[in-house]
Write an enzyme that holds these catalytic residues in place. Sequence first.
Site, PDB file in Angstrom:
ATOM      1  N   GLU A 126       0.828  -1.209   0.000  1.00  0.00           N
ATOM      2  CA  GLU A 126       0.000   0.000   0.000  1.00  0.00           C
ATOM      3  C   GLU A 126       0.866   1.265   0.000  1.00  0.00           C
ATOM      4  OE1 GLU A 126      -2.951  -0.150   3.089  1.00  0.00           O
ATOM      5  OE2 GLU A 126      -3.967  -1.875   2.202  1.00  0.00           O
ATOM      6  N   TRP A 186      -6.629 -11.322   6.017  1.00  0.00           N
ATOM      7  CA  TRP A 186      -6.054 -10.397   6.991  1.00  0.00           C
ATOM      8  C   TRP A 186      -6.932 -10.417   8.232  1.00  0.00           C
ATOM      9  CZ3 TRP A 186      -1.422  -8.237   6.863  1.00  0.00           C
ATOM     10  CH2 TRP A 186      -1.120  -7.244   7.804  1.00  0.00           C
TER      11      TRP A 186
END
Length: 741
Positions: free
Chosen positions: A375, A509
């Site tokens: 990210e 996640w």
Amino acid sequence: MRRSIDLNPGWLFIGEDGHCEEIDVPHTWNALDGQDGGNDYVRGSFLYQRTFSLPCPTGVCYLEFDGVNASCSVRVNDHLAGTHAGGYSRFRFDITAFLLEDAENVVEVEVDNGINETVYPQTADFTFYGGIYRSVRLICLGETHFDMDDDGSCGVKITAQVAGTVGTVAVELSALVVPSRSACTLVCEIRDMSRTIVATSRSTMVESGVVEHDLQVEDMILWDGLENPYLYTLTATLLEEGVAVDTVSQRFGFRTFELDSEQGCLLNGRSYPLRGVSRHQDVEGRGNALEREDHIRDLELILECGANAVRLAHYQQSQEFYDLCDEKGLAVWAEIPYISRHMEGGRENTLSQMRELVKQNHHHPSIVCWGLSNEITASGISEGLIENNRALHDLCHSLDETRPTVMAHAFMLSPQSPILAIPDLIGYNLYYGWYLGETGENGVFLDDLHAAYPDTPIALSEYGADALVTLQSDAPVRGDFSESYQTVYHEQMCRLISERPYLWGTFLWNMFDFGADAREIGTSRGKNCKGLVTFDRKTRKDSFYVFKAFFSTEPFLHIAGSRFVYRNKERDIITVYSNQRSVTLFNNGACVGSVEADKVFEFEVEFAERNLLEAVSGTLKESIELFRTDEGQPQYSVSSHSDVSNWLSDLELSPSDTHFTIFDTVEDILAQEGGLEVIETIMKMRDGAKEGISAEVVIEPTMMMRLIKDSTVETLLKQFSFEPSKIIEVNGMLAALPKER
């Protein structure tokens, strides 16, 4: 010969205000304050001290650290031995010149996890625990020895490849040899798991440098994932006049991973989709100062839920854990902490951390790919960011020609971004159904991405939803932080994943809740609660069993909702998760019914005052106890546990047929004249209120509109945690927009 002396016990830690404490390492000074919320955990520079006597007065001595977070300088007897920047990799210093033979030697390690602009990570959704949190040792060697100054590696690089039934092994050995002595002999032996020698080679070294050996193993046995994680051991020995003066050993395996844009992952030529989880290296109450038993327990839980792969996020993890993955057959995505925000002054640090990651872990057959960044575009894209990722990609291929590179992109990054072309593989972190939108939108996004990049293998690098086991609901909705919603979310995600064989890897996640001191969600402070297992590793959430139903072959069944003990309903749906074909449910001994289904079994149950529910499938049995109540049970909702407003309970707002309200979708509002201005105003209000890591996130306007268009404004405001006064203000702006009749 080489000696390794454990230096873990007997340190003095000098912390805040000069407070001294006798400790053993592993140790972190953020074990508690890094998990209690407020984003106020101590970040700074503190001192560790230790004394030791020299066990070997001749030869060479190195001080070796397996992990010090995040930067450190090491002094021995008041001489600077070296500095290291990067908190997750092994490093060592030659301290021979500073040692005293006839007196105690003093080691001082100044450790710094403070804020800076050069060492990664600095912005991320996890706690940066400070300390000497992995093992320390003194290594004593003769003057002739394998290279100890090669980015923390052991001086031996193994590249194992498969050619039919023959395993080929290319070995690069880097050694320091004393030239004034007679020639040094270098011997390599490969042994199988029965300790039988299956290949040998020998050469002569007359000076320091790198020597290459090529060996072959006939009728080799493949490292075959969970089915048969077969390992060989290469032992390299340096001999002077026939006497061994140094020896190192590395385990390795023969296997082929092929990542295909249509067939997904193939291991040794057969379909082997990687259905995995992600793992952070911390535990409640102890931070990242883990012992071997912690790593073993974590790996056992990962295997128990049915995963065959793990993303080691977002940094190099302990060698013990990589070794365990090799031994058990768990495939690994390995990466460095180049995350969330590009720092122009941090480029060299990303390269040094990548060199250490690859060189120290090249031999592990479990590792599938090298992760360049995570990210990293969340705070915007610059030319420096693009060049940094290109440099990392090129570095990985220069160090390892056998593995591909990958980036994990934030879901707010447009798929049209040219940065997707940098690595060999594409990974996206998608959170539709949690942060925005509906769960099914993850599938739409992935299918669109696959159509746009038909020749590039794609992974779902993250997906998940927070859940607290204290929160339950018989009508779960996105954002309620209930265990019930997380369970429904993962049902949908597991089906979505199973229907897309082109995904070479999917990584939930997260496997475990983990420390994120900047977070405050629902009733939880200082933690990210997307785990399948609680932070203390004591409770498997219901979603653990959803994942297990879809991906484990171990026969089991599980009744969901065991913590939702008191039900204010006369009847409700009871869900059982299992990988069996048929399940029968009993209530208080009476048969409720038998159901044949795929993974998810639902039974409508009429509740008595007390209900002993038992699920049966063959010899498998499980039971839970529930109670019917006549009153609501507020302890299961967020509002009963904190000062968080129960959303709109105190606001007299309702949908309207004549004008827009917060209950209308963004898409409908944008279609109305003046609607764009209102939505832009809402987003500016949101940006002005952001704190912590969210304040760093930059979303390109067109992509933002794509992400939120299907959401109601109510949903957005809830996700953005707007105060009641702001909610009323937004509703007033929307009420000024009349609906066309």
